[in-house]
Design an enzyme around this catalytic site. Structure first.
Site, PDB file in Angstrom:
ATOM      1  N   GLY A  13       0.771  -1.279  -0.088  1.00  0.00           N
ATOM      2  CA  GLY A  13       0.026  -0.068  -0.081  1.00  0.00           C
ATOM      3  C   GLY A  13       0.699   1.181   0.270  1.00  0.00           C
ATOM      4  O   GLY A  13       0.531   2.339   0.558  1.00  0.00           O
ATOM      5  N   SER A  14       2.191   1.250  -0.511  1.00  0.00           N
ATOM      6  CA  SER A  14       2.851   2.342  -0.643  1.00  0.00           C
ATOM      7  C   SER A  14       2.218   3.478  -1.429  1.00  0.00           C
ATOM      8  O   SER A  14       2.200   4.674  -1.155  1.00  0.00           O
ATOM      9  CB  SER A  14       4.186   2.313  -0.990  1.00  0.00           C
ATOM     10  OG  SER A  14       4.443   2.107  -2.286  1.00  0.00           O
ATOM     11  N   ASN A  15       1.513   2.953  -2.467  1.00  0.00           N
ATOM     12  CA  ASN A  15       0.862   4.110  -3.319  1.00  0.00           C
ATOM     13  C   ASN A  15      -0.300   4.435  -2.660  1.00  0.00           C
ATOM     14  O   ASN A  15      -0.800   5.615  -3.015  1.00  0.00           O
ATOM     15  CB  ASN A  15       0.353   3.225  -4.711  1.00  0.00           C
ATOM     16  CG  ASN A  15       1.589   2.991  -5.773  1.00  0.00           C
ATOM     17  OD1 ASN A  15       2.220   4.178  -6.004  1.00  0.00           O
ATOM     18  ND2 ASN A  15       2.262   1.915  -5.607  1.00  0.00           N
ATOM     19  N   MET A  91      -4.032  -7.155  -6.976  1.00  0.00           N
ATOM     20  CA  MET A  91      -3.405  -8.340  -7.938  1.00  0.00           C
ATOM     21  C   MET A  91      -4.399  -9.417  -8.373  1.00  0.00           C
ATOM     22  O   MET A  91      -3.976 -10.326  -8.345  1.00  0.00           O
ATOM     23  CB  MET A  91      -2.169  -8.683  -7.242  1.00  0.00           C
ATOM     24  CG  MET A  91      -0.932  -7.763  -6.708  1.00  0.00           C
ATOM     25  SD  MET A  91      -0.509  -6.581  -8.342  1.00  0.00           S
ATOM     26  CE  MET A  91       0.733  -7.957  -9.040  1.00  0.00           C
ATOM     27  N   ILE A  93      -7.376  -9.908 -11.291  1.00  0.00           N
ATOM     28  CA  ILE A  93      -7.808  -9.522 -12.489  1.00  0.00           C
ATOM     29  C   ILE A  93      -9.391  -9.219 -12.341  1.00  0.00           C
ATOM     30  O   ILE A  93     -10.165 -10.162 -11.870  1.00  0.00           O
ATOM     31  CB  ILE A  93      -7.621 -10.520 -13.983  1.00  0.00           C
ATOM     32  CG1 ILE A  93      -6.293 -10.614 -14.202  1.00  0.00           C
ATOM     33  CG2 ILE A  93      -8.436 -10.048 -15.184  1.00  0.00           C
ATOM     34  CD1 ILE A  93      -5.836 -11.712 -15.083  1.00  0.00           C
ATOM     35  N   LEU A  94     -10.029  -8.142 -12.604  1.00  0.00           N
ATOM     36  CA  LEU A  94     -11.389  -7.861 -12.385  1.00  0.00           C
ATOM     37  C   LEU A  94     -12.178  -8.350 -13.715  1.00  0.00           C
ATOM     38  O   LEU A  94     -11.752  -7.939 -15.082  1.00  0.00           O
ATOM     39  CB  LEU A  94     -11.601  -6.347 -12.173  1.00  0.00           C
ATOM     40  CG  LEU A  94     -10.891  -5.913 -10.750  1.00  0.00           C
ATOM     41  CD1 LEU A  94     -11.090  -4.474 -10.609  1.00  0.00           C
ATOM     42  CD2 LEU A  94     -11.856  -6.637  -9.689  1.00  0.00           C
ATOM     43  N   ASN A 108      -5.947   1.910 -13.170  1.00  0.00           N
ATOM     44  CA  ASN A 108      -4.913   0.833 -12.704  1.00  0.00           C
ATOM     45  C   ASN A 108      -3.613   1.529 -12.797  1.00  0.00           C
ATOM     46  O   ASN A 108      -3.476   2.251 -13.750  1.00  0.00           O
ATOM     47  CB  ASN A 108      -5.079  -0.341 -13.392  1.00  0.00           C
ATOM     48  CG  ASN A 108      -4.047  -1.499 -13.076  1.00  0.00           C
ATOM     49  OD1 ASN A 108      -4.050  -1.603 -11.767  1.00  0.00           O
ATOM     50  ND2 ASN A 108      -3.378  -2.160 -14.189  1.00  0.00           N
ATOM     51  N   HIS A 110       0.433   0.379 -13.183  1.00  0.00           N
ATOM     52  CA  HIS A 110       1.298  -0.755 -13.388  1.00  0.00           C
ATOM     53  C   HIS A 110       2.827  -0.275 -13.386  1.00  0.00           C
ATOM     54  O   HIS A 110       3.094   0.781 -14.032  1.00  0.00           O
ATOM     55  CB  HIS A 110       1.013  -1.305 -14.627  1.00  0.00           C
ATOM     56  CG  HIS A 110       1.725  -2.689 -15.020  1.00  0.00           C
ATOM     57  ND1 HIS A 110       1.565  -3.726 -14.182  1.00  0.00           N
ATOM     58  CD2 HIS A 110       2.352  -2.750 -15.969  1.00  0.00           C
ATOM     59  CE1 HIS A 110       2.324  -4.684 -14.868  1.00  0.00           C
ATOM     60  NE2 HIS A 110       2.925  -4.125 -15.833  1.00  0.00           N
ATOM     61  N   GLU A 180       6.174   5.908  -9.496  1.00  0.00           N
ATOM     62  CA  GLU A 180       4.647   5.637  -9.578  1.00  0.00           C
ATOM     63  C   GLU A 180       3.836   6.526  -8.510  1.00  0.00           C
ATOM     64  O   GLU A 180       2.807   6.814  -8.604  1.00  0.00           O
ATOM     65  CB  GLU A 180       4.500   4.166  -8.846  1.00  0.00           C
ATOM     66  CG  GLU A 180       4.757   3.042  -9.628  1.00  0.00           C
ATOM     67  CD  GLU A 180       4.477   1.710  -9.182  1.00  0.00           C
ATOM     68  OE1 GLU A 180       4.072   0.921  -9.981  1.00  0.00           O
ATOM     69  OE2 GLU A 180       4.777   1.632  -7.940  1.00  0.00           O
TER      70      GLU A 180
END
Ligand code: GAR
Length: 199
Positions: A13-15, A91, A93-94, A108, A110, A180
């Site tokens: 959760g750094s982002n 992580m 796929i929706l 998203n 990446h 990021e």
């Protein structure tokens, strides 16, 4: 009006932290209304708690199909009335049973440039490709998620990240994560500002 964000995570959760910090400082005109993890032990849940944001582990039921899980997740996320759903290290796929509820609203992140290294371990694979002389740099991108394509969709922003000859995997990871954090916040601010102008 401040945008409502639901952030989906699976790990550190750094982002998410970058988003929370930017909301708190006013750099990002938004608020995180919920953080949802598919992993019970994701450290990002602790980050959300620490910021006073609702955080929950959304567990898969026994024998539940991906499509059923995603439909249930869509109902859960919809309850927060999000303007955007941000996949910050999510992580899984929706499938369309989630995505159809949020058209052009799922964003998203990446850790690679468009059309390169989709899926897991993108940084490791870019580092290995550099060692083999196949690439000279890598990058990060933020894109919309229109369908089940893995780390693929209309690109909102991308940024090149250099790789240096004396890089270790760790030093490259640190440079990519730094890029990021900046690009994600900047891009979210651009889309919420644009949305404000349209409404
Ligand atoms: C980030 O590098 C993000 O780009 C990546 O997971 C990491 C999560 O880090 N996402 C993907 O690889 C998606 N395919 P964080 O939990 O510290 O934000």
């Amino acid at each position: 009006m401040s945008a409502r964000l639901v952030v989906l995570i699976s790990g550190n959760g750094s982002n998410l932290q970058a988003i929370l910090d930017a909301c708190a400082s006013g750099e990002l005109d938004a608020s995180v209304v919920s953080v949802i993890s598919n992993k019970a032990d994701a450290y990002g849940l602790t980050r959300a708690h620490n910021a006073g944001v609702e955080a929950l582990h959304f567990a898969k039921l026994e024998n539940e199909s991906r499509s059923d899980y995603d439909a249930r997740l869509a109902v859960c996320v919809s309850a927060y009335l999000p303007d955007y759903v941000v996949l910050a290290g999510w992580m899984r796929i929706l499938s369309s049973s989630f995505l159809l509820s949020f058209p052009s609203r799922v964003v998203n992140l990446h850790p690679a440039l468009p059309k390169t290294f989709p899926g897991v371990h993108a940084i490791e694979r870019a580092y290995a490709a550099y060692q083999r002389g196949e690439i000279k740099h890598t990058g990060v991108m933020v894109h919309l998620v229109p369908d089940e394509g893995v780390d693929n969709g209309p690109v909102l922003a991308a940024q090149i990240v250099p790789i240096f000859a004396d890089d270790t995997l760790e030093s490259l990871e640190a440079r990519i994560h730094g890029a990021e954090h900046g690009l994600l916040v900047k891009t979210l601010q651009e889309i919420v500002t644009k949305n404000n102008r349209l409404s």
